[in-house]
Structure formats: structure tokens, C-alpha cells
Motif scaffolding. Structure first.
Motif, PDB file in Angstrom:
ATOM      1  N   ALA A  49       0.851  -1.190   0.000  1.00 56.04           N
ATOM      2  CA  ALA A  49       0.000   0.000   0.000  1.00 56.04           C
ATOM      3  C   ALA A  49       0.886   1.240   0.000  1.00 56.04           C
ATOM      4  O   ALA A  49       1.822   1.340   0.790  1.00 56.04           O
ATOM      5  CB  ALA A  49      -0.905   0.008   1.219  1.00 56.04           C
ATOM      6  N   ALA A  50       0.582   2.162  -0.897  1.00 54.31           N
ATOM      7  CA  ALA A  50       1.365   3.392  -1.014  1.00 54.31           C
ATOM      8  C   ALA A  50       0.413   4.581  -1.046  1.00 54.31           C
ATOM      9  O   ALA A  50      -0.684   4.492  -1.611  1.00 54.31           O
ATOM     10  CB  ALA A  50       2.203   3.359  -2.287  1.00 54.31           C
ATOM     11  N   PRO A  51       0.809   5.697  -0.451  1.00 60.30           N
ATOM     12  CA  PRO A  51      -0.042   6.888  -0.488  1.00 60.30           C
ATOM     13  C   PRO A  51      -0.274   7.338  -1.927  1.00 60.30           C
ATOM     14  O   PRO A  51       0.582   7.152  -2.791  1.00 60.30           O
ATOM     15  CB  PRO A  51       0.747   7.945   0.274  1.00 60.30           C
ATOM     16  CG  PRO A  51       1.883   7.254   0.909  1.00 60.30           C
ATOM     17  CD  PRO A  51       2.064   5.934   0.246  1.00 60.30           C
ATOM     18  N   LEU A  52      -1.427   7.933  -2.159  1.00 61.09           N
ATOM     19  CA  LEU A  52      -1.699   8.493  -3.487  1.00 61.09           C
ATOM     20  C   LEU A  52      -0.728   9.637  -3.736  1.00 61.09           C
ATOM     21  O   LEU A  52      -0.512  10.477  -2.860  1.00 61.09           O
ATOM     22  CB  LEU A  52      -3.138   8.991  -3.580  1.00 61.09           C
ATOM     23  CG  LEU A  52      -4.227   7.931  -3.518  1.00 61.09           C
ATOM     24  CD1 LEU A  52      -5.603   8.583  -3.611  1.00 61.09           C
ATOM     25  CD2 LEU A  52      -4.067   6.919  -4.623  1.00 61.09           C
ATOM     26  N   ASP A  53      -0.155   9.653  -4.899  1.00 61.22           N
ATOM     27  CA  ASP A  53       0.815  10.680  -5.254  1.00 61.22           C
ATOM     28  C   ASP A  53       0.093  11.981  -5.569  1.00 61.22           C
ATOM     29  O   ASP A  53      -0.783  12.008  -6.432  1.00 61.22           O
ATOM     30  CB  ASP A  53       1.615  10.207  -6.466  1.00 61.22           C
ATOM     31  CG  ASP A  53       2.745  11.134  -6.846  1.00 61.22           C
ATOM     32  OD1 ASP A  53       2.987  12.118  -6.120  1.00 61.22           O
ATOM     33  OD2 ASP A  53       3.406  10.860  -7.863  1.00 61.22           O
ATOM     34  N   PRO A  54       0.435  13.081  -4.875  1.00 60.76           N
ATOM     35  CA  PRO A  54      -0.241  14.354  -5.147  1.00 60.76           C
ATOM     36  C   PRO A  54      -0.015  14.859  -6.572  1.00 60.76           C
ATOM     37  O   PRO A  54      -0.841  15.586  -7.115  1.00 60.76           O
ATOM     38  CB  PRO A  54       0.362  15.333  -4.141  1.00 60.76           C
ATOM     39  CG  PRO A  54       1.215  14.550  -3.232  1.00 60.76           C
ATOM     40  CD  PRO A  54       1.390  13.184  -3.802  1.00 60.76           C
ATOM     41  N   ALA A  55       1.095  14.450  -7.204  1.00 56.87           N
ATOM     42  CA  ALA A  55       1.374  14.888  -8.571  1.00 56.87           C
ATOM     43  C   ALA A  55       0.559  14.097  -9.592  1.00 56.87           C
ATOM     44  O   ALA A  55       0.366  14.547 -10.717  1.00 56.87           O
ATOM     45  CB  ALA A  55       2.854  14.741  -8.874  1.00 56.87           C
TER      46      ALA A  55
END
Length: 75
Positions: A49-55
Motif C-alpha cells: 500500500a502506497a499513499p496516493l501521489d499528489p502529482a
């Protein structure tokens, strides 16, 4: 208090959900090197699980889906 630490994440299968995520702390995940393996409540499986990338552009539907599914509170 924990709502400020809620973060939308994406599992390696592409499902989005919300989890408590703190830097350098794993409350509900297993650390394997730099990765966090966590139970995905959407697909009911273990995945990275990885945070959603703001870019990265995220659709409003994905944001709503992440807010609607939380992996549960700390036991």
C-alpha cells in the motif's frame, strides 16, 4: 484525533482506501524494507500500500471511493 492521520492509499492491485499512515511508524502494516504490506479492505487481500501521489491526477470518483472505505481503526 486519528482523522488528521487518515491518508488515501492505493494497493498494488489498484484499489483505493483510507488508512492511518504515520511517517516511520507502522501501526497496521508489516514493513518489508521500504514497503508496507497491508490488508486491503476492498479486495480483501494483502498487498503493498502506497499513499496516493499528489502529482498524479486522481479522479473525484477515486477520492470518494477512498473516503468511503476505511481499513478499520487501530485494534
Amino acid at each position: 484525533m486519528s482523522e488528521r492521520f487518515d491518508r488515501p492509499v492505493r494497493c498494488s492491485s489498484g484499489h483505493v482506501f483510507t488508512t492511518i499512515r504515520l511517517p516511520l511508524v507502522s501501526l497496521k502494516a508489516v514493513r518489508v524494507g521500504p514497503w508496507r504490506l497491508q490488508r486491503c479492505p476492498v479486495g480483501v487481500h494483502w498487498a503493498q500500500a502506497a499513499p496516493l501521489d499528489p502529482a498524479e491526477p486522481v479522479s473525484p470518483e477515486e477520492c470518494a471511493a477512498a473516503r468511503s472505505v476505511h481499513d478499520g481503526r487501530i485494534p
